[in-house]
Design an enzyme around this catalytic site. Structure first.
Site, PDB file in Angstrom:
ATOM      1  N   LYS A 107       0.833  -1.219   0.000  1.00 16.90           N
ATOM      2  CA  LYS A 107       0.000   0.000   0.000  1.00 16.90           C
ATOM      3  C   LYS A 107       0.861   1.260   0.000  1.00 16.90           C
ATOM      4  CE  LYS A 107      -3.874  -2.338   2.243  1.00 16.90           C
ATOM      5  NZ  LYS A 107      -3.216  -3.573   2.702  1.00 16.90           N
TER       6      LYS A 107
HETATM    7  O1  LIG Z   1      -9.227  -3.206   1.601  1.00 17.29           O
HETATM    8  C1  LIG Z   1      -8.350  -3.953   2.023  1.00 17.29           C
HETATM    9  C2  LIG Z   1      -7.071  -3.969   1.497  1.00 17.29           C
HETATM   10  C3  LIG Z   1      -6.160  -4.871   1.974  1.00 17.29           C
HETATM   11  N1  LIG Z   1      -6.485  -5.752   2.965  1.00 17.29           N
HETATM   12  C4  LIG Z   1      -5.443  -6.722   3.380  1.00 17.29           C
HETATM   13  O2  LIG Z   1      -5.913  -8.044   3.056  1.00 17.29           O
HETATM   14  C5  LIG Z   1      -5.647  -8.948   4.109  1.00 17.29           C
HETATM   15  C6  LIG Z   1      -6.940  -9.451   4.718  1.00 17.29           C
HETATM   16  O3  LIG Z   1      -6.679 -10.374   5.746  1.00 17.29           O
HETATM   17  P1  LIG Z   1      -7.818 -11.314   6.388  1.00 17.29           P
HETATM   18  O4  LIG Z   1      -7.120 -12.005   7.481  1.00 17.29           O
HETATM   19  O5  LIG Z   1      -8.287 -12.256   5.316  1.00 17.29           O
HETATM   20  O6  LIG Z   1      -8.904 -10.422   6.876  1.00 17.29           O
HETATM   21  C7  LIG Z   1      -4.755  -8.184   5.092  1.00 17.29           C
HETATM   22  O7  LIG Z   1      -3.421  -8.395   4.704  1.00 17.29           O
HETATM   23  C8  LIG Z   1      -5.116  -6.731   4.864  1.00 17.29           C
HETATM   24  O8  LIG Z   1      -4.038  -5.874   5.126  1.00 17.29           O
HETATM   25  C9  LIG Z   1      -7.749  -5.730   3.480  1.00 17.29           C
HETATM   26  O9  LIG Z   1      -8.101  -6.526   4.381  1.00 17.29           O
HETATM   27  N2  LIG Z   1      -8.651  -4.840   2.990  1.00 17.29           N
END
Ligand SMILES: O=c1ccn([C@@H]2O[C@H](COP(=O)(O)O)[C@@H](O)[C@H]2O)c(=O)[nH]1
Length: 286
Positions: A95
């Site tokens: 990001k």
């Molecule tokens: O909008 C967003 C952008 C990035 N993320 C990232 O994805 C994963 C989600 O992890 P989970 O454990 O499946 O919830 C995490 O690395 C976030 O930084 C997001 O969730 N939403």
């Protein structure tokens, strides 16, 4: 080969829209590895072994490595994915967003140092903050568009009075990614991040950016609906990449963690595939 093509090939080969997120929280590592940052690589490599044939991408989240000073383990891990699953692209979730001169260094970090195939970026600083990444013609970027968190509304759902048609900010980002910020439509380097927690917005983004790859986090731990996600994002043209991190990584805290991760990944992969609208169910996964 372009990133988009690599993504399509992996999706086709593994019949999968699932991206396994590699977010190694040392407090949640299994058994004797718990609380030991030196085992981040071992944990993630075991997850890669357990799921490499089930995914269209892996998405390491850089914060989990950097917070523990484990950047060398991230380098090693991406090199391992290359060797273990050369067909599966790696999306570095960083990001980033900064002025061009600094963005050039961030692009070197993502693509030269770590060898990622794509990176997540904030579009907030404008096109010149994205351009240095696009100079790597075979790499991709995913711009934050409508993120999965509730607070995303604070800015992304604001209406832009200055732009014709007065779109919401996230709609404007989607339109830029489809057109003005996508210099070579044949290569299609620019994708979008849209949360699985907002299926209506996924559908809107897909309408505005029909062939952009969509990276969709939010199924699993955040409670996003996998079926609604595919129904909203699938159009048979643009890639759909649905990320799940914690639900897969921490399916078990015991010695069977890798097998448990595989079971969750397999179930999620199947759920996503079965949600493809039936008339296209046997079509090539974009
Ligand atoms: O909008 C967003 C952008 C990035 N993320 C990232 O994805 C994963 C989600 O992890 P989970 O454990 O499946 O919830 C995490 O690395 C976030 O930084 C997001 O969730 N939403």
């Amino acid at each position: 080969m372009t990133f988009t093509q690599q993504l399509r090939d992996a999706a086709q080969q593994n019949q999968s829209m699932l991206c396994v997120g590699l977010d190694p929280d040392t407090r949640r590592l299994p058994g004797a590895w718990q609380g030991k940052p030196e085992h981040i690589y071992d944990f993630c490599a075991a997850i890669v072994d357990a799921s490499a044939d089930l995914v269209c991408a892996f998405k390491p989240q850089i914060a989990y490595f950097a917070a523990d000073g484990a950047e060398a383990q991230l380098e090693r891990l991406i090199a391992y994915i290359r060797q273990r699953a050369p067909q599966v692209p790696v999306i570095l979730d960083a990001k980033r967003g900064d002025i061009g001169s600094t963005a050039t260094q961030y692009a070197r970090e993502a693509f030269d140092r770590y060898g990622a195939d794509a990176v997540t970026l904030s579009p907030f600083m404008g096109f010149d903050s994205i351009e240095p990444y696009l100079a790597y013609a075979d790499k991709g970027v995913f711009l934050l568009c409508r993120t999965s968190n509730r607070g995303g509304n604070d800015l992304q759902a604001q209406r832009l009075a200055s732009v014709m048609g007065q779109p919401l900010l996230y709609e404007h980002v989607a339109t830029l990614a489809q057109n003005a910020w996508n210099p070579d439509p044949a290569v299609r380097q620019v994708g979008l991040v849209v949360g699985a927690t907002y299926p209506n917005e996924i559908a809107r983004v897909r309408q505005l950016a029909p062939d952009a790859p969509l990276l969709i986090p939010g199924v699993g731990a955040q409670g996003g609906d996998a079926v609604a996600t595919v129904q909203a994002g699938w159009n048979g043209v643009g890639s759909v990449v649905v990320n799940s991190s914690r639900a897969v990584l921490y399916a078990s805290a015991g010695a069977d963690f890798a097998q448990a991760a595989r079971s969750v990944a397999e179930a999620t992969r199947q759920q996503l595939q079965q949600a493809i609208p039936t008339e296209q169910g046997e079509a090539e996964t974009p």
